[in-house]
Design an enzyme around this catalytic site. Structure first.
Site, PDB file in Angstrom:
ATOM      1  N   LYS A   9       0.828  -1.212   0.000  1.00  0.00           N
ATOM      2  CA  LYS A   9       0.000   0.000   0.000  1.00  0.00           C
ATOM      3  C   LYS A   9       0.869   1.272   0.000  1.00  0.00           C
ATOM      4  CE  LYS A   9      -4.010  -2.171   2.252  1.00  0.00           C
ATOM      5  NZ  LYS A   9      -4.997  -2.071   3.358  1.00  0.00           N
ATOM      6  N   TYR A  49     -12.311  -1.786  -3.798  1.00  0.00           N
ATOM      7  CA  TYR A  49     -12.835  -1.982  -2.440  1.00  0.00           C
ATOM      8  C   TYR A  49     -14.372  -1.922  -2.393  1.00  0.00           C
ATOM      9  CZ  TYR A  49      -8.333  -2.113   0.048  1.00  0.00           C
ATOM     10  OH  TYR A  49      -7.103  -2.483   0.548  1.00  0.00           O
ATOM     11  N   PHE A  57     -15.417   3.769   6.866  1.00  0.00           N
ATOM     12  CA  PHE A  57     -14.045   4.107   6.501  1.00  0.00           C
ATOM     13  C   PHE A  57     -13.799   4.095   4.991  1.00  0.00           C
ATOM     14  CE2 PHE A  57     -14.110  -0.467   7.642  1.00  0.00           C
ATOM     15  CZ  PHE A  57     -13.660  -1.040   6.462  1.00  0.00           C
ATOM     16  N   ARG A  85      -2.015 -14.159   4.246  1.00  0.00           N
ATOM     17  CA  ARG A  85      -2.801 -13.526   5.319  1.00  0.00           C
ATOM     18  C   ARG A  85      -2.104 -13.705   6.675  1.00  0.00           C
ATOM     19  NH1 ARG A  85      -7.106 -10.143   4.028  1.00  0.00           N
ATOM     20  NH2 ARG A  85      -7.925 -10.638   6.076  1.00  0.00           N
ATOM     21  N   THR A  91      -5.851  -7.048  10.554  1.00  0.00           N
ATOM     22  CA  THR A  91      -6.057  -5.728   9.956  1.00  0.00           C
ATOM     23  C   THR A  91      -5.549  -4.620  10.883  1.00  0.00           C
ATOM     24  OG1 THR A  91      -8.069  -6.678   9.006  1.00  0.00           O
ATOM     25  CG2 THR A  91      -7.821  -4.275   8.867  1.00  0.00           C
ATOM     26  N   ARG A 102       2.159  -6.365   9.514  1.00  0.00           N
ATOM     27  CA  ARG A 102       1.393  -5.251  10.064  1.00  0.00           C
ATOM     28  C   ARG A 102       1.837  -4.915  11.487  1.00  0.00           C
ATOM     29  NH1 ARG A 102      -4.373  -7.040   7.386  1.00  0.00           N
ATOM     30  NH2 ARG A 102      -4.332  -5.626   5.585  1.00  0.00           N
ATOM     31  N   ASN A 112      -2.054   0.243   6.834  1.00  0.00           N
ATOM     32  CA  ASN A 112      -1.551  -1.037   7.360  1.00  0.00           C
ATOM     33  C   ASN A 112      -0.712  -1.830   6.365  1.00  0.00           C
ATOM     34  OD1 ASN A 112      -3.593  -1.874   5.726  1.00  0.00           O
ATOM     35  ND2 ASN A 112      -4.780  -2.918   7.285  1.00  0.00           N
ATOM     36  N   HIS A 115      -2.064  -5.428   1.440  1.00  0.00           N
ATOM     37  CA  HIS A 115      -3.343  -6.090   1.173  1.00  0.00           C
ATOM     38  C   HIS A 115      -3.057  -7.506   0.700  1.00  0.00           C
ATOM     39  CE1 HIS A 115      -7.338  -6.916  -0.552  1.00  0.00           C
ATOM     40  NE2 HIS A 115      -6.652  -7.513  -1.504  1.00  0.00           N
ATOM     41  N   GLU A 126      -9.675 -10.184  -7.839  1.00  0.00           N
ATOM     42  CA  GLU A 126      -8.658  -9.151  -7.616  1.00  0.00           C
ATOM     43  C   GLU A 126      -7.461  -9.274  -8.559  1.00  0.00           C
ATOM     44  OE1 GLU A 126      -9.670  -8.505  -2.875  1.00  0.00           O
ATOM     45  OE2 GLU A 126      -7.728  -9.317  -3.432  1.00  0.00           O
TER      46      GLU A 126
HETATM   47  P1  IDP Z   1      -7.959  -6.736   5.437  1.00  0.00           P
HETATM   48  O1  IDP Z   1      -7.109  -5.805   4.610  1.00  0.00           O
HETATM   49  O2  IDP Z   1      -7.223  -7.256   6.638  1.00  0.00           O
HETATM   50  O3  IDP Z   1      -8.608  -7.825   4.620  1.00  0.00           O
HETATM   51  P2  IDP Z   1     -10.600  -5.474   5.497  1.00  0.00           P
HETATM   52  O4  IDP Z   1     -11.570  -5.628   6.625  1.00  0.00           O
HETATM   53  O5  IDP Z   1     -10.879  -6.194   4.228  1.00  0.00           O
HETATM   54  O6  IDP Z   1      -9.142  -5.846   6.072  1.00  0.00           O
HETATM   55  O7  IDP Z   1     -10.477  -3.908   5.225  1.00  0.00           O
HETATM   56  C1  IDP Z   1      -9.824  -3.437   4.061  1.00  0.00           C
HETATM   57  C2  IDP Z   1      -8.910  -2.305   4.448  1.00  0.00           C
HETATM   58  O8  IDP Z   1      -9.718  -1.214   4.948  1.00  0.00           O
HETATM   59  C3  IDP Z   1      -7.951  -2.592   5.593  1.00  0.00           C
HETATM   60  O9  IDP Z   1      -6.775  -3.275   5.200  1.00  0.00           O
HETATM   61  C4  IDP Z   1      -7.652  -1.202   6.109  1.00  0.00           C
HETATM   62  O10 IDP Z   1      -6.712  -0.512   5.271  1.00  0.00           O
HETATM   63  C5  IDP Z   1      -9.017  -0.535   5.980  1.00  0.00           C
HETATM   64  N1  IDP Z   1      -9.806  -0.655   7.218  1.00  0.00           N
HETATM   65  C6  IDP Z   1     -10.413  -1.771   7.709  1.00  0.00           C
HETATM   66  N2  IDP Z   1     -11.064  -1.527   8.859  1.00  0.00           N
HETATM   67  C7  IDP Z   1     -10.867  -0.205   9.110  1.00  0.00           C
HETATM   68  C8  IDP Z   1     -11.298   0.675  10.179  1.00  0.00           C
HETATM   69  O11 IDP Z   1     -11.992   0.277  11.117  1.00  0.00           O
HETATM   70  N3  IDP Z   1     -10.888   1.970  10.082  1.00  0.00           N
HETATM   71  C9  IDP Z   1     -10.128   2.443   9.056  1.00  0.00           C
HETATM   72  N4  IDP Z   1      -9.713   1.657   8.037  1.00  0.00           N
HETATM   73  C10 IDP Z   1     -10.069   0.353   8.068  1.00  0.00           C
HETATM   74 MG    MG Z   2     -10.027  -7.665   3.094  1.00  0.00          MG
END
Ligand code: IDP
Ligand code: MG
Length: 146
Positions: A9, A49, A57, A85, A91, A102, A112, A115, A126
């Site tokens: 990212k 997304y 968010f 993962r 996350t 992370r 973070n 992805h 994807e």
């Molecule tokens: P992942 O990347 O671990 O699969 P997802 O729930 O799919 O997590 O969320 C996608 C991305 O959205 C996350 O990697 C992060 O950058 C962002 N994100 C997820 N939850 C939050 C939140 O509660 N606040 C702000 N950003 C978030």
């Molecule tokens: Mg995800």
């Protein structure tokens, strides 16, 4: 052999972490079989997304993803989706296990670092978002085709 889509990212690219992220995956035997740097447009980040479009968010996330270049790659290996993962960690970096990308590098739950596709179904959507199987690739320099 399973494939998964990984994105380094914009936060990680800006902090000079491209090499470290790739190194951690390669060190675990995952093979890079596609790689490109991309500057996502707002619409492209929103498309990627889409599943999160109703999340509070979503706007912040998609703006973050367009804030600088990303490095997208396809990693291949047995159980690649789950292994990526695991190496990424949760996350939220505060909840991520010690030694994960992370936990090591993420500044926040949003910024973070990385992805990774979360299922076979998402990887199948994807990977073609960033890569096509056939095509003419751009070349930098004076490469000669033999
Ligand atoms: P992942 O990347 O671990 O699969 P997802 O729930 O799919 O997590 O969320 C996608 C991305 O959205 C996350 O990697 C992060 O950058 C962002 N994100 C997820 N939850 C939050 C939140 O509660 N606040 C702000 N950003 C978030
Ligand atoms: Mg995800």
């Amino acid at each position: 052999m399973e494939q998964t889509l990984v994105i380094v990212k914009p936060d990680a690219v800006a902090r000079g972490l491209i090499g470290e992220v790739i190194r951690r995956f390669e060190a675990e035997g995952l093979v890079v079989c596609g790689l490109r740097m991309v500057g996502l447009a707002q619409k492209e980040a929103e498309g990627f997304y889409q599943v999160h479009r109703h999340q509070p968010f979503f706007d912040s996330l998609t703006h973050f993803m367009t804030s600088g270049p990303c490095v997208a790659m396809v990693l291949e290996g047995e159980g690649a989706i789950r292994r990526v993962r695991t190496l990424m960690g949760a996350t939220d970096p505060l909840k991520a296990d010690e030694g994960t990308l992370r936990r090591s590098f993420a500044a926040s739950i949003e910024k973070n670092v990385v992805h990774g596709s979360d299922s076979v179904e998402s990887a199948a959507l994807e990977i073609p978002y960033f890569f096509c199987r056939l095509g003419i690739f751009p070349v930098v320099g004076r490469g000669e085709i033999s």
